[in-house]
Design a protein around this motif. Structure first.
Motif, PDB file in Angstrom:
ATOM      1  N   LEU A 216      30.956  31.991  40.166  1.00  0.00           N
ATOM      2  CA  LEU A 216      32.183  33.159  40.610  1.00  0.00           C
ATOM      3  C   LEU A 216      31.705  34.179  41.834  1.00  0.00           C
ATOM      4  N   ALA A 217      32.655  35.225  42.356  1.00  0.00           N
ATOM      5  CA  ALA A 217      32.036  36.012  43.036  1.00  0.00           C
ATOM      6  C   ALA A 217      33.475  36.869  42.769  1.00  0.00           C
ATOM      7  N   PHE A 218      33.125  38.008  42.427  1.00  0.00           N
ATOM      8  CA  PHE A 218      33.949  39.081  42.374  1.00  0.00           C
ATOM      9  C   PHE A 218      34.321  40.550  43.224  1.00  0.00           C
ATOM     10  N   ASP A 219      33.789  39.761  43.967  1.00  0.00           N
ATOM     11  CA  ASP A 219      33.410  40.953  45.850  1.00  0.00           C
ATOM     12  C   ASP A 219      35.071  39.896  46.663  1.00  0.00           C
ATOM     13  N   GLU A 220      35.766  40.403  46.889  1.00  0.00           N
ATOM     14  CA  GLU A 220      37.539  39.379  47.554  1.00  0.00           C
ATOM     15  C   GLU A 220      35.739  39.235  49.327  1.00  0.00           C
ATOM     16  N   ALA A 221      35.172  40.015  49.536  1.00  0.00           N
ATOM     17  CA  ALA A 221      34.925  39.118  51.116  1.00  0.00           C
ATOM     18  C   ALA A 221      33.709  38.630  50.611  1.00  0.00           C
ATOM     19  N   ARG A 222      32.982  37.779  49.449  1.00  0.00           N
ATOM     20  CA  ARG A 222      32.044  36.741  49.180  1.00  0.00           C
ATOM     21  C   ARG A 222      33.188  35.905  48.734  1.00  0.00           C
ATOM     22  N   ALA A 223      33.972  36.263  47.820  1.00  0.00           N
ATOM     23  CA  ALA A 223      35.020  35.051  47.157  1.00  0.00           C
ATOM     24  C   ALA A 223      34.992  34.447  48.490  1.00  0.00           C
ATOM     25  N   ARG A 224      36.102  34.923  49.160  1.00  0.00           N
ATOM     26  CA  ARG A 224      36.676  34.562  50.681  1.00  0.00           C
ATOM     27  C   ARG A 224      35.736  33.295  51.115  1.00  0.00           C
ATOM     28  N   ARG A 225      34.968  33.719  51.097  1.00  0.00           N
ATOM     29  CA  ARG A 225      33.766  33.597  51.651  1.00  0.00           C
ATOM     30  C   ARG A 225      33.020  31.648  51.575  1.00  0.00           C
ATOM     31  N   TYR A 226      33.437  31.710  50.341  1.00  0.00           N
ATOM     32  CA  TYR A 226      33.082  30.749  49.319  1.00  0.00           C
ATOM     33  C   TYR A 226      33.725  29.736  49.260  1.00  0.00           C
ATOM     34  N   LEU A 227      35.270  30.448  49.407  1.00  0.00           N
ATOM     35  CA  LEU A 227      36.590  29.440  49.615  1.00  0.00           C
ATOM     36  C   LEU A 227      36.352  28.821  50.823  1.00  0.00           C
ATOM     37  N   VAL A 231      33.746  25.477  48.905  1.00  0.00           N
ATOM     38  CA  VAL A 231      33.709  25.791  46.918  1.00  0.00           C
ATOM     39  C   VAL A 231      34.562  25.692  46.932  1.00  0.00           C
ATOM     40  N   GLN A 232      35.334  24.319  45.852  1.00  0.00           N
ATOM     41  CA  GLN A 232      36.613  23.832  45.380  1.00  0.00           C
ATOM     42  C   GLN A 232      37.286  25.107  43.759  1.00  0.00           C
ATOM     43  N   PHE A 233      36.068  25.772  43.178  1.00  0.00           N
ATOM     44  CA  PHE A 233      36.688  26.453  42.023  1.00  0.00           C
ATOM     45  C   PHE A 233      35.700  27.567  42.298  1.00  0.00           C
ATOM     46  N   VAL A 234      36.594  28.928  42.173  1.00  0.00           N
ATOM     47  CA  VAL A 234      36.367  30.028  42.517  1.00  0.00           C
ATOM     48  C   VAL A 234      36.654  30.995  41.704  1.00  0.00           C
ATOM     49  N   ALA A 235      35.779  31.740  40.880  1.00  0.00           N
ATOM     50  CA  ALA A 235      36.173  32.488  40.141  1.00  0.00           C
ATOM     51  C   ALA A 235      36.554  33.673  40.744  1.00  0.00           C
ATOM     52  N   VAL A 236      37.533  34.729  40.879  1.00  0.00           N
ATOM     53  CA  VAL A 236      37.580  36.009  41.457  1.00  0.00           C
ATOM     54  C   VAL A 236      37.634  37.693  40.594  1.00  0.00           C
ATOM     55  N   GLY A 237      37.575  37.556  39.553  1.00  0.00           N
ATOM     56  CA  GLY A 237      37.540  38.290  38.457  1.00  0.00           C
ATOM     57  C   GLY A 237      37.501  37.818  37.083  1.00  0.00           C
ATOM     58  N   SER A 238      37.316  38.976  36.593  1.00  0.00           N
ATOM     59  CA  SER A 238      37.591  38.952  34.999  1.00  0.00           C
ATOM     60  C   SER A 238      38.442  40.376  34.714  1.00  0.00           C
ATOM     61  N   ASP A 239      38.886  39.619  33.041  1.00  0.00           N
ATOM     62  CA  ASP A 239      39.589  40.906  32.291  1.00  0.00           C
ATOM     63  C   ASP A 239      38.403  42.216  31.878  1.00  0.00           C
ATOM     64  N   VAL A 240      37.518  41.882  31.461  1.00  0.00           N
ATOM     65  CA  VAL A 240      36.387  43.436  31.627  1.00  0.00           C
ATOM     66  C   VAL A 240      36.139  43.810  32.460  1.00  0.00           C
ATOM     67  N   SER A 241      35.920  43.140  34.113  1.00  0.00           N
ATOM     68  CA  SER A 241      35.895  44.250  35.384  1.00  0.00           C
ATOM     69  C   SER A 241      36.893  44.835  35.829  1.00  0.00           C
ATOM     70  N   LEU A 242      38.361  44.137  36.373  1.00  0.00           N
ATOM     71  CA  LEU A 242      39.603  44.777  35.889  1.00  0.00           C
ATOM     72  C   LEU A 242      39.807  46.133  35.544  1.00  0.00           C
ATOM     73  N   LEU A 243      39.661  45.274  34.153  1.00  0.00           N
ATOM     74  CA  LEU A 243      39.888  46.997  33.040  1.00  0.00           C
ATOM     75  C   LEU A 243      39.188  48.114  33.463  1.00  0.00           C
ATOM     76  N   VAL A 244      37.873  47.649  33.112  1.00  0.00           N
ATOM     77  CA  VAL A 244      36.802  49.046  33.734  1.00  0.00           C
ATOM     78  C   VAL A 244      37.050  49.469  35.073  1.00  0.00           C
ATOM     79  N   ARG A 245      37.565  48.886  36.301  1.00  0.00           N
ATOM     80  CA  ARG A 245      37.742  49.699  37.559  1.00  0.00           C
ATOM     81  C   ARG A 245      39.088  50.235  37.707  1.00  0.00           C
ATOM     82  N   ALA A 246      40.010  50.377  36.281  1.00  0.00           N
ATOM     83  CA  ALA A 246      41.306  49.953  36.456  1.00  0.00           C
ATOM     84  C   ALA A 246      40.972  51.658  35.244  1.00  0.00           C
ATOM     85  N   ILE A 247      40.282  51.612  34.485  1.00  0.00           N
ATOM     86  CA  ILE A 247      40.292  52.730  33.440  1.00  0.00           C
ATOM     87  C   ILE A 247      39.304  54.185  34.338  1.00  0.00           C
TER      88      ILE A 247
END
Length: 270
Positions: A216-227, A231-247
């Motif tokens: 998992l890599a919730f930083d976009e640049a890091r996620a793209r680097r892994y891809l 790396v075959q399966f990459v989690a690029v965010g979470s419901d919790v972190s997305l909600l926190v950032r938006a709020i």
């Protein structure tokens, strides 16, 4: 009779296709369905760090079943009795934390197989997985559609990662960056050079086995680097972190005199 359930995620990994996923830890079927409707390749339902239990996971599996995203369930532990229950409620892809040895991996495989190949208890007449014995041949064919992902997230796990990946029945090895960073002496700093180097080494080691690696890599640049590194399966965010950032972002627009919560995605402890 019901149609035998197919595991599209397992087939994608076996074919070498990359799968982009989202982490769901809010432990709620409504929010899980909202996430599923976005049509990521896979959606991780977290029963390790999310406040989930068996009935809650069941309700989320039911909520996302009609969507294109594949549900992956992370268990709190790799206990055989727990694996049996999660398989029976219809989870076909399991992620097991803190796997450190070949023996650990072999025991997990046995827990997902019926005798004589394993130790999974036979209760298909009561199980959603078999559609309550309406799926013809479920007992003999279920292992073909079960996808077993194991987490390597400690120094000992790193040392044995390639051997763990080679175990027959292991479909993929997921690197847990937060616990790995802590094990290497860099608690809360998944971006430390030693941690990044260790991740690169284990990704390369897993690739040599022909098995899939994940992270998992919730930083976009890091996620793209892994891809980009394969790396075959990459989690690029979470419901919790997305909600926190938006709020927090919305509040900052209207109450700017309060400090905005820091982005703690690197320390998320997932």
């Amino acid at each position: 009779m019901s149609q035998f359930p197919k595991n599209s995620f397992k087939k994608a990994l076996a074919a070498g296709r990359q799968q982009v996923g989202l982490w769901a830890a809010l432990a709620n079927p409504y929010t899980a369905e909202i996430c599923a409707a976005a049509n990521f390749d896979w959606l991780l339902l977290d029963a390790e760090h999310g406040p989930n239990d068996l009935p809650l996971i069941l309700s989320q599996l039911q909520a996302v079943a009609s969507y294109g995203t594949h549900a992956v369930v992370r268990l709190p532990t790799g206990e055989a009795d727990l694996i049996k229950q999660y398989l029976d409620i219809g989870a076909t892809t399991l992620m097991i934390p803190m796997v450190e040895t070949i023996v650990d991996a072999e025991n997990l495989v046995k827990a997902t197989r019926y005798p004589p190949l394993g130790i999974r208890g036979v209760g298909s007449a009561l199980a959603r997985a078999s559609r309550w014995n309406r799926v013809s041949g479920y007992l003999s064919r279920s292992a073909d559609e079960i996808c077993l992902l194991v987490q390597v997230e400690s120094r000992r796990g790193l040392e044995n990662a390639q051997a763990i990946a080679r175990v027959d029945g292991i479909d993929g090895v997921f690197i847990g960056p937060s616990d790995l960073a802590a094990s290497l002496g860099h608690l809360g700093n998944t971006g430390h050079a030693e941690v990044e180097h260790a991740i690169d080494l284990v990704v390369s080691a897993i690739a040599k086995t022909g098995k899939a690696s994940g992270i998992l890599a919730f930083d976009e640049a890091r996620a793209r680097r892994y891809l980009g590194c394969g790396v075959q399966f990459v989690a690029v965010g979470s419901d919790v972190s997305l909600l926190v950032r938006a709020i927090d972002g919305l509040r900052a627009k209207f109450i700017p005199n309060l400090p905005l919560s820091a982005d703690r995605s690197a320390e998320a402890g997932y």
